[in-house]
Write a protein that holds these residues in place. Structure first.
Motif, PDB file in Angstrom:
ATOM      1  N   UNK A  18      19.757 -44.667 -44.348  1.00  0.00           N
ATOM      2  CA  UNK A  18      21.025 -45.150 -43.811  1.00  0.00           C
ATOM      3  C   UNK A  18      22.166 -44.140 -43.922  1.00  0.00           C
ATOM      4  N   UNK A  19      22.408 -43.580 -45.093  1.00  0.00           N
ATOM      5  CA  UNK A  19      23.610 -42.759 -45.311  1.00  0.00           C
ATOM      6  C   UNK A  19      23.733 -41.589 -44.346  1.00  0.00           C
ATOM      7  N   UNK A  20      22.692 -40.793 -44.215  1.00  0.00           N
ATOM      8  CA  UNK A  20      22.736 -39.649 -43.312  1.00  0.00           C
ATOM      9  C   UNK A  20      22.897 -40.057 -41.862  1.00  0.00           C
ATOM     10  N   UNK A  21      22.083 -41.005 -41.370  1.00  0.00           N
ATOM     11  CA  UNK A  21      22.256 -41.438 -39.986  1.00  0.00           C
ATOM     12  C   UNK A  21      23.648 -42.006 -39.682  1.00  0.00           C
ATOM     13  N   UNK A  22      24.232 -42.741 -40.617  1.00  0.00           N
ATOM     14  CA  UNK A  22      25.575 -43.280 -40.394  1.00  0.00           C
ATOM     15  C   UNK A  22      26.602 -42.147 -40.320  1.00  0.00           C
ATOM     16  N   UNK A  23      26.447 -41.123 -41.148  1.00  0.00           N
ATOM     17  CA  UNK A  23      27.344 -39.961 -41.067  1.00  0.00           C
ATOM     18  C   UNK A  23      27.206 -39.295 -39.700  1.00  0.00           C
ATOM     19  N   UNK A  24      25.975 -39.192 -39.205  1.00  0.00           N
ATOM     20  CA  UNK A  24      25.750 -38.617 -37.881  1.00  0.00           C
ATOM     21  C   UNK A  24      26.380 -39.444 -36.777  1.00  0.00           C
ATOM     22  N   UNK A  25      26.312 -40.772 -36.912  1.00  0.00           N
ATOM     23  CA  UNK A  25      26.951 -41.657 -35.937  1.00  0.00           C
ATOM     24  C   UNK A  25      28.458 -41.399 -35.915  1.00  0.00           C
ATOM     25  N   UNK A  26      29.062 -41.308 -37.085  1.00  0.00           N
ATOM     26  CA  UNK A  26      30.510 -41.083 -37.160  1.00  0.00           C
ATOM     27  C   UNK A  26      30.884 -39.773 -36.471  1.00  0.00           C
ATOM     28  N   UNK A  27      30.115 -38.718 -36.725  1.00  0.00           N
ATOM     29  CA  UNK A  27      30.397 -37.432 -36.086  1.00  0.00           C
ATOM     30  C   UNK A  27      30.239 -37.540 -34.569  1.00  0.00           C
ATOM     31  N   UNK A  28      29.206 -38.247 -34.129  1.00  0.00           N
ATOM     32  CA  UNK A  28      28.987 -38.459 -32.700  1.00  0.00           C
ATOM     33  C   UNK A  28      30.118 -39.286 -32.090  1.00  0.00           C
ATOM     34  N   UNK A  29      30.547 -40.330 -32.782  1.00  0.00           N
ATOM     35  CA  UNK A  29      31.638 -41.173 -32.282  1.00  0.00           C
ATOM     36  C   UNK A  29      32.920 -40.369 -32.074  1.00  0.00           C
ATOM     37  N   UNK A  30      33.103 -39.333 -32.877  1.00  0.00           N
ATOM     38  CA  UNK A  30      34.291 -38.487 -32.741  1.00  0.00           C
ATOM     39  C   UNK A  30      34.068 -37.334 -31.768  1.00  0.00           C
ATOM     40  N   UNK A  31      32.943 -37.352 -31.056  1.00  0.00           N
ATOM     41  CA  UNK A  31      32.733 -36.388 -29.984  1.00  0.00           C
ATOM     42  C   UNK A  31      31.776 -35.254 -30.258  1.00  0.00           C
ATOM     43  N   UNK A  32      31.226 -35.163 -31.471  1.00  0.00           N
ATOM     44  CA  UNK A  32      30.297 -34.078 -31.776  1.00  0.00           C
ATOM     45  C   UNK A  32      28.980 -34.287 -31.033  1.00  0.00           C
ATOM     46  N   UNK A  33      28.317 -33.183 -30.724  1.00  0.00           N
ATOM     47  CA  UNK A  33      26.981 -33.205 -30.141  1.00  0.00           C
ATOM     48  C   UNK A  33      26.002 -33.196 -31.306  1.00  0.00           C
ATOM     49  N   UNK A  61      20.068 -48.594 -33.920  1.00  0.00           N
ATOM     50  CA  UNK A  61      21.402 -48.823 -34.485  1.00  0.00           C
ATOM     51  C   UNK A  61      21.883 -47.660 -35.345  1.00  0.00           C
ATOM     52  N   UNK A  62      20.942 -46.908 -35.935  1.00  0.00           N
ATOM     53  CA  UNK A  62      21.337 -45.798 -36.802  1.00  0.00           C
ATOM     54  C   UNK A  62      21.269 -44.429 -36.127  1.00  0.00           C
ATOM     55  N   UNK A  63      20.906 -44.408 -34.861  1.00  0.00           N
ATOM     56  CA  UNK A  63      20.765 -43.124 -34.186  1.00  0.00           C
ATOM     57  C   UNK A  63      21.387 -43.096 -32.802  1.00  0.00           C
ATOM     58  N   UNK A  64      22.298 -44.028 -32.541  1.00  0.00           N
ATOM     59  CA  UNK A  64      22.956 -44.041 -31.238  1.00  0.00           C
ATOM     60  C   UNK A  64      23.834 -42.798 -31.099  1.00  0.00           C
ATOM     61  N   UNK A  65      23.962 -42.330 -29.891  1.00  0.00           N
ATOM     62  CA  UNK A  65      24.832 -41.192 -29.622  1.00  0.00           C
ATOM     63  C   UNK A  65      24.248 -39.841 -30.031  1.00  0.00           C
ATOM     64  N   UNK A  66      22.960 -39.814 -30.355  1.00  0.00           N
ATOM     65  CA  UNK A  66      22.326 -38.568 -30.806  1.00  0.00           C
ATOM     66  C   UNK A  66      21.188 -38.202 -29.865  1.00  0.00           C
ATOM     67  N   UNK A  67      20.881 -36.928 -29.867  1.00  0.00           N
ATOM     68  CA  UNK A  67      19.672 -36.463 -29.203  1.00  0.00           C
ATOM     69  C   UNK A  67      18.642 -36.216 -30.295  1.00  0.00           C
TER      70      UNK A  67
END
Length: 160
Positions: A18-33, A61-67
């Motif tokens: 959970x922790x790492x994927x949620x951090x990735x979601x936050x970065x993606x939500x702010x526009x990061x690739x 749910x934990x990997x949305x917005x990611x490739x």
């Protein structure tokens, strides 16, 4: 939709649970690739609650917005591939348990050396950022407290 605050920032994510994927979601939500690296068979939770194979709701749910990118990090070829990719990323996000990143050749000293060898990437050239999400000291303290028996004071510190 307008560009986010992290537009143009590239994140290479090695995470699970959970922790790492949620951090990735936050970065993606702010526009990061965000590019998530998974084992060849895919993340272990890909099929948890899946109606469609490899697309479980937990995973979605934990990997949305990611490739996604599948790589066998246990092989020299897989490690070499990652070493070739790292200089093109601004952030590396890792939340594997202690020692795993080093064993797979994706620990901070190894990757930082690669990135410093190619510092001219993107708008953040020269300002290499790292974000390591590791097991928290709180979890470590909780484990120690359980072994020692009650009562015990638990303190959480930010890893850094």
């Amino acid at each position: 939709m307008s560009a986010g605050a992290l537009d143009g920032i590239r994140v290479l994510e090695f995470s699970q649970i959970v922790a790492g994927p949620v951090a990735g979601i936050a970065l993606s939500d702010f526009g990061a690739d965000v590019v998530k690296v998974e084992p060849l068979e895919g993340e272990s939770r890909r099929n948890s609650g899946a109606v469609v194979p490899n697309e479980g709701k937990y995973f979605q749910s934990l990997n949305r917005g990611k490739r996604s990118l599948t790589v066998d990090l246990s092989t020299p070829a897989g490690q070499h591939l990652i070493q070739r990719l790292v200089p093109g990323f601004d952030v590396v996000l890792i939340n594997y348990r202690a020692g795993v990143a080093a064993r797979m050749g994706i620990d901070y000293p190894t990757l930082a050396a690669l990135h410093r060898a190619h510092p001219e990437h993107g708008e953040v050239a020269g300002a290499y950022a790292r974000l390591l999400v590791t097991r928290s000291r709180f979890a470590e303290a909780r484990t120690i407290a359980r072994a020692a028996g009650p009562p015990a004071e638990l303190r959480a510190e930010a890893a850094g």
